[in-house]
Design an enzyme around this catalytic site. Structure first.
Site, short mmCIF file in Angstrom:
data_model
loop_
_atom_site.label_atom_id
_atom_site.label_comp_id
_atom_site.label_asym_id
_atom_site.label_seq_id
_atom_site.Cartn_x
_atom_site.Cartn_y
_atom_site.Cartn_z
CG HIS A 157 -0.35 0.05 2.54
ND1 HIS A 157 0.40 -0.97 3.05
CD2 HIS A 157 -0.38 1.02 3.50
CE1 HIS A 157 0.80 -0.66 4.28
NE2 HIS A 157 0.36 0.55 4.56
CG HIS A 166 -0.06 4.32 4.83
ND1 HIS A 166 -0.83 3.58 5.68
CD2 HIS A 166 -0.82 5.39 4.45
CE1 HIS A 166 -2.02 4.16 5.83
NE2 HIS A 166 -2.03 5.25 5.09
CG ASP A 170 4.87 2.68 7.42
OD1 ASP A 170 4.01 2.99 6.57
OD2 ASP A 170 4.60 2.00 8.44
CG HIS A 171 4.14 -0.35 4.23
ND1 HIS A 171 4.11 -1.69 4.53
CD2 HIS A 171 3.70 0.29 5.35
CE1 HIS A 171 3.66 -1.86 5.76
NE2 HIS A 171 3.41 -0.67 6.28
CG HIS A 180 -4.00 -0.13 6.53
ND1 HIS A 180 -3.94 -0.03 7.91
CD2 HIS A 180 -2.96 0.62 6.07
CE1 HIS A 180 -2.92 0.74 8.25
NE2 HIS A 180 -2.30 1.15 7.16
CG ASP A 239 0.27 -1.59 7.68
OD1 ASP A 239 1.13 -2.48 7.82
OD2 ASP A 239 0.53 -0.38 7.78
#
Length: 320
Positions: free
Chosen positions: A62, A64, A66-67, A140, A211
């Protein structure tokens, strides 16, 4: 099959943990795939046997940061290393626009082609000869997926007892038969290879989830899986205090699901930075909660952990 963990922190890095990234390859193979690519992932790769030259595909769960925020830098580093082979990138539709915008703004030109796919394309686009890949939508807040990786080419062993029973003399022809090639013997007999091969062992399967606050969405994907890698951002107590807003799972919820689904090996990752070894909230809280609800092989991932899934479906820690 091998798993090399590149990052295990949720949201922000800590002194010991980078953010999400995980490498997967068939054991000892030069080529590998990457699931998620947080900022700093390429630095973690430098501390492993992996190389950007052997990277076959990147799967982003996804959007975000941090990914996904480490992907532009990884692409640039691969270019500077002289990569020329195409690179497959699978991710949410906005991913391509983000990367192309960054490339245009920074005047980044790649000497290798990018092959863009979305998770929805996987059913109709076989990617890798050695791995079949599928995607499962998760929950998520923004579109997010889990990716399942299943061995696609399972070796078959010779039925040596039958070969001897049928007086097929031991010779290099046995090697041809094991490769699935029909042969003709010196006495004129025609040997069909499949008649002398034992049934293949079950294909190993690893599911890596992004997530997700509803582990039950993975019921079909996790059925028969040897390994489930899933976020366990909080303990249930902390999750209840925070509320449903972040759309993450607790150790209890993931462990209960894995137990009900019959998952043999459960790897927990994506831990909130509030959990620190030696701190007021140690990671043992997550470990204890998960073990209270799951009886299988449980592993709490650390950055640079190396796991090996053997042919019998046992996942073992192989060091860092």
């Amino acid at each position: 099959m091998e798993i090399i963990v590149l990052g295990t922190s949720a949201g922000t890095p800590t002194r010991q943990r980078n953010m999400s990234g995980l490498a997967l390859r068939l054991r000892g193979a030069r080529q590998w795939v990457l699931v998620d690519c947080a900022e700093g992932t390429q630095h973690r790769i430098l501390r492993t046997p992996l190389s950007t030259m052997g990277l076959r595909a990147v799967f982003i769960t996804h959007m975000h940061g941090d990914h996904s925020y480490g992907l532009p830098g990884l692409l640039a580093s691969a270019a500077m290393a002289g990569r020329s082979d195409p690179l497959i990138i699978v991710g949410p539709p906005p991913l391509r626009g983000m990367i192309e915008c960054i490339m245009a703004a920074s005047e980044l030109s790649l000497p290798y082609p990018l092959v863009w796919l979305t998770p929805g394309d996987l059913a109709d686009a076989p990617l890798l000869p050695e791995l079949a890949v599928d995607a499962t939508p998760l929950s998520h807040g923004i579109p997010c997926w889990a990716y399942g990786f299943t061995e696609a080419d399972i070796e078959r062993r010779l039925d040596t007892d039958k070969l001897r029973l049928d007086a097929v003399p031991a010779s290099p022809l046995w090697g041809d038969i094991q490769q699935g090639r029909n042969v003709t013997l010196d006495d004129g007999r025609f040997i069909e290879a499949h008649d002398y091969l034992l049934p293949p062992r079950p294909a190993r399967r690893i599911v890596v989830a992004g997530d997700n606050d509803q582990p039950g969405l993975l019921a079909a994907a996790a059925h028969g899986a040897d390994v489930l890698v899933h976020e366990s951002t909080y303990t249930e107590e902390v999750l209840q205090k925070i509320g449903p807003g972040p759309r993450h799972s607790s150790a209890m919820r993931v462990a209960r699901f894995a137990e009900e689904a019959g998952v043999r090996n459960l790897v927990l990752t994506h831990f909130s930075p509030r959990y620190q070894e030696g701190g007021a909230m140690p990671l043992s809280l997550i470990d204890d909660e998960a073990r209270a609800h799951y009886r299988g092989n449980l592993l709490l991932a650390r950055d640079l952990d190396h796991y090996v899934l053997d042919r019998s479906g046992v996942l073992e820690y192989a060091g860092q």
